[in-house]
Design a protein around this motif. Structure first.
Motif, PDB file in Angstrom:
ATOM      1  N   LEU A   1       0.815  -1.215   0.000  1.00  0.00           N
ATOM      2  CA  LEU A   1       0.000   0.000   0.000  1.00  0.00           C
ATOM      3  C   LEU A   1       0.851   1.269   0.000  1.00  0.00           C
ATOM      4  O   LEU A   1       0.486   2.270  -0.607  1.00  0.00           O
ATOM      5  N   LEU A   2       1.982   1.234   0.699  1.00  0.00           N
ATOM      6  CA  LEU A   2       2.792   2.437   0.893  1.00  0.00           C
ATOM      7  C   LEU A   2       3.466   2.914  -0.390  1.00  0.00           C
ATOM      8  O   LEU A   2       3.904   4.062  -0.459  1.00  0.00           O
ATOM      9  N   THR A   3       3.549   2.064  -1.395  1.00  0.00           N
ATOM     10  CA  THR A   3       4.186   2.465  -2.652  1.00  0.00           C
ATOM     11  C   THR A   3       3.173   2.927  -3.700  1.00  0.00           C
ATOM     12  O   THR A   3       3.565   3.316  -4.799  1.00  0.00           O
ATOM     13  N   LEU A   4       1.893   2.888  -3.383  1.00  0.00           N
ATOM     14  CA  LEU A   4       0.878   3.325  -4.339  1.00  0.00           C
ATOM     15  C   LEU A   4       0.948   4.836  -4.527  1.00  0.00           C
ATOM     16  O   LEU A   4       1.290   5.567  -3.597  1.00  0.00           O
ATOM     17  N   PRO A   5       0.593   5.329  -5.709  1.00  0.00           N
ATOM     18  CA  PRO A   5       0.558   6.775  -5.913  1.00  0.00           C
ATOM     19  C   PRO A   5      -0.785   7.373  -5.491  1.00  0.00           C
ATOM     20  O   PRO A   5      -1.785   6.658  -5.356  1.00  0.00           O
ATOM     21  N   VAL A   6      -0.787   8.667  -5.301  1.00  0.00           N
ATOM     22  CA  VAL A   6      -2.042   9.394  -5.077  1.00  0.00           C
ATOM     23  C   VAL A   6      -2.959   9.109  -6.267  1.00  0.00           C
ATOM     24  O   VAL A   6      -2.517   9.106  -7.418  1.00  0.00           O
ATOM     25  N   GLY A   7      -4.220   8.848  -5.981  1.00  0.00           N
ATOM     26  CA  GLY A   7      -5.198   8.605  -7.040  1.00  0.00           C
ATOM     27  C   GLY A   7      -5.347   7.154  -7.448  1.00  0.00           C
ATOM     28  O   GLY A   7      -6.225   6.832  -8.256  1.00  0.00           O
ATOM     29  N   ALA A   8      -4.514   6.261  -6.912  1.00  0.00           N
ATOM     30  CA  ALA A   8      -4.699   4.834  -7.199  1.00  0.00           C
ATOM     31  C   ALA A   8      -6.083   4.421  -6.703  1.00  0.00           C
ATOM     32  O   ALA A   8      -6.566   4.914  -5.678  1.00  0.00           O
ATOM     33  N   LEU A   9      -6.721   3.531  -7.439  1.00  0.00           N
ATOM     34  CA  LEU A   9      -8.040   3.034  -7.051  1.00  0.00           C
ATOM     35  C   LEU A   9      -7.915   1.611  -6.538  1.00  0.00           C
ATOM     36  O   LEU A   9      -7.284   0.763  -7.182  1.00  0.00           O
ATOM     37  N   LEU A  10      -8.512   1.358  -5.397  1.00  0.00           N
ATOM     38  CA  LEU A  10      -8.548   0.026  -4.807  1.00  0.00           C
ATOM     39  C   LEU A  10      -9.956  -0.508  -4.989  1.00  0.00           C
ATOM     40  O   LEU A  10     -10.909   0.026  -4.414  1.00  0.00           O
ATOM     41  N   ARG A  11     -10.107  -1.509  -5.824  1.00  0.00           N
ATOM     42  CA  ARG A  11     -11.397  -2.171  -6.013  1.00  0.00           C
ATOM     43  C   ARG A  11     -11.455  -3.297  -4.992  1.00  0.00           C
ATOM     44  O   ARG A  11     -10.679  -4.240  -5.069  1.00  0.00           O
ATOM     45  N   ILE A  12     -12.361  -3.172  -4.028  1.00  0.00           N
ATOM     46  CA  ILE A  12     -12.408  -4.085  -2.890  1.00  0.00           C
ATOM     47  C   ILE A  12     -13.735  -4.834  -2.896  1.00  0.00           C
ATOM     48  O   ILE A  12     -14.798  -4.218  -2.857  1.00  0.00           O
ATOM     49  N   GLY A  13     -13.637  -6.164  -2.946  1.00  0.00           N
ATOM     50  CA  GLY A  13     -14.852  -6.963  -2.987  1.00  0.00           C
ATOM     51  C   GLY A  13     -15.580  -6.759  -4.296  1.00  0.00           C
ATOM     52  O   GLY A  13     -15.020  -6.254  -5.269  1.00  0.00           O
ATOM     53  N   PRO A  14     -16.860  -7.111  -4.332  1.00  0.00           N
ATOM     54  CA  PRO A  14     -17.596  -7.055  -5.601  1.00  0.00           C
ATOM     55  C   PRO A  14     -17.967  -5.650  -6.071  1.00  0.00           C
ATOM     56  O   PRO A  14     -18.219  -5.466  -7.261  1.00  0.00           O
ATOM     57  N   GLN A  15     -17.967  -4.630  -5.178  1.00  0.00           N
ATOM     58  CA  GLN A  15     -18.474  -3.321  -5.587  1.00  0.00           C
ATOM     59  C   GLN A  15     -17.633  -2.129  -5.161  1.00  0.00           C
ATOM     60  O   GLN A  15     -17.526  -1.154  -5.904  1.00  0.00           O
ATOM     61  N   ALA A  16     -17.077  -2.144  -3.989  1.00  0.00           N
ATOM     62  CA  ALA A  16     -16.480  -0.945  -3.385  1.00  0.00           C
ATOM     63  C   ALA A  16     -15.208  -0.507  -4.113  1.00  0.00           C
ATOM     64  O   ALA A  16     -14.411  -1.334  -4.563  1.00  0.00           O
ATOM     65  N   VAL A  17     -15.033   0.824  -4.190  1.00  0.00           N
ATOM     66  CA  VAL A  17     -13.819   1.411  -4.753  1.00  0.00           C
ATOM     67  C   VAL A  17     -13.386   2.557  -3.844  1.00  0.00           C
ATOM     68  O   VAL A  17     -14.172   3.440  -3.509  1.00  0.00           O
ATOM     69  N   VAL A  18     -12.101   2.519  -3.444  1.00  0.00           N
ATOM     70  CA  VAL A  18     -11.505   3.549  -2.603  1.00  0.00           C
ATOM     71  C   VAL A  18     -10.378   4.202  -3.382  1.00  0.00           C
ATOM     72  O   VAL A  18      -9.532   3.511  -3.949  1.00  0.00           O
ATOM     73  N   GLU A  19     -10.378   5.534  -3.421  1.00  0.00           N
ATOM     74  CA  GLU A  19      -9.298   6.285  -4.061  1.00  0.00           C
ATOM     75  C   GLU A  19      -8.289   6.691  -2.996  1.00  0.00           C
ATOM     76  O   GLU A  19      -8.644   7.304  -1.984  1.00  0.00           O
ATOM     77  N   VAL A  20      -7.025   6.356  -3.228  1.00  0.00           N
ATOM     78  CA  VAL A  20      -5.957   6.632  -2.279  1.00  0.00           C
ATOM     79  C   VAL A  20      -5.648   8.131  -2.275  1.00  0.00           C
ATOM     80  O   VAL A  20      -5.421   8.735  -3.336  1.00  0.00           O
ATOM     81  N   THR A  21      -5.642   8.733  -1.072  1.00  0.00           N
ATOM     82  CA  THR A  21      -5.375  10.176  -0.946  1.00  0.00           C
ATOM     83  C   THR A  21      -4.020  10.484  -0.328  1.00  0.00           C
ATOM     84  O   THR A  21      -3.468  11.552  -0.555  1.00  0.00           O
ATOM     85  N   GLY A  22      -3.481   9.578   0.503  1.00  0.00           N
ATOM     86  CA  GLY A  22      -2.189   9.858   1.120  1.00  0.00           C
ATOM     87  C   GLY A  22      -1.854   8.910   2.238  1.00  0.00           C
ATOM     88  O   GLY A  22      -2.536   7.910   2.463  1.00  0.00           O
TER      89      GLY A  22
END
Length: 180
Positions: free
Chosen positions: A94-115
């Motif tokens: 997780l710590l190497t992801l860039p700002v704005g990376a999208l995490l698609r979690i499970g069948p529906q959820a999406v989280v945008e990485v902010t920092g």
């Protein structure tokens, strides 16, 4: 890049640790339903005191379980939810992801990485010396933040332990994570 969830956690009050749950519901633009840090505007108490109208860039806190493995080797026994994260993952750096990376979690959820999460002294009240362990310095003397990442919910959905997590990188050039 993909991995999985190990644990999902929440707390209805502003306590340092969060309790494991069978599932959590991510709500678009809000965060984890019922969690004390859910909201359109900032909910972390120190941020509220500074400016309660700030957007909430810390709706969801994620930590990779590999941190707990590393901390155990340093003499700290820490489990999922104990550092206040909503989602504990495995097999994604997780710590190497860039700002704005999208995490698609499970069948529906999406989280945008902010920092990056910027841990405070509360972590030493939880385990003496832990703050230094999650904020070590590299050879150049720069602080390395290891206490997880923060994100905002861009698409809601239920998240459970053992859900798949897939990473979609934003178009380059990528902006490295900084504390939020």
């Amino acid at each position: 890049m993909s991995g999985r969830t190990v644990s999902v956690n929440m707390s209805t009050s502003h306590h340092f640790s969060k309790q494991p749950a069978a599932s959590i519901l991510l709500m678009e633009g809000i965060g984890v339903r019922g969690d004390a840090h859910a909201g359109v505007t900032v909910q972390h108490l120190s941020r509220v005191r500074a400016d309660p109208s700030q957007p909430n860039l810390r709706q969801v806190h994620l930590i990779q379980a590999e941190l707990f493995d590393d901390l155990a080797q340093e003499g700290f026994q820490v489990g999922p939810g104990e550092l206040g994260e909503n989602i504990t993952t495995r097999d994604i750096d997780l710590l190497t992801l860039p700002v704005g990376a999208l995490l698609r979690i499970g069948p529906q959820a999406v989280v945008e990485v902010t920092g990056l999460r910027n841990p405070c002294l509360q972590i030493d009240r939880f385990r003496t010396g832990l703050l230094k362990a999650v904020l070590p310095r590299n050879d150049a003397g720069d602080v390395m933040r290891r206490a997880g990442i923060m994100g905002v919910v861009v698409r809601g959905g239920e998240v459970t332990p053992d859900d798949d997590v897939h990473v979609d990188l934003p178009p380059g050039p990528h902006r490295p994570l900084d504390r939020v």
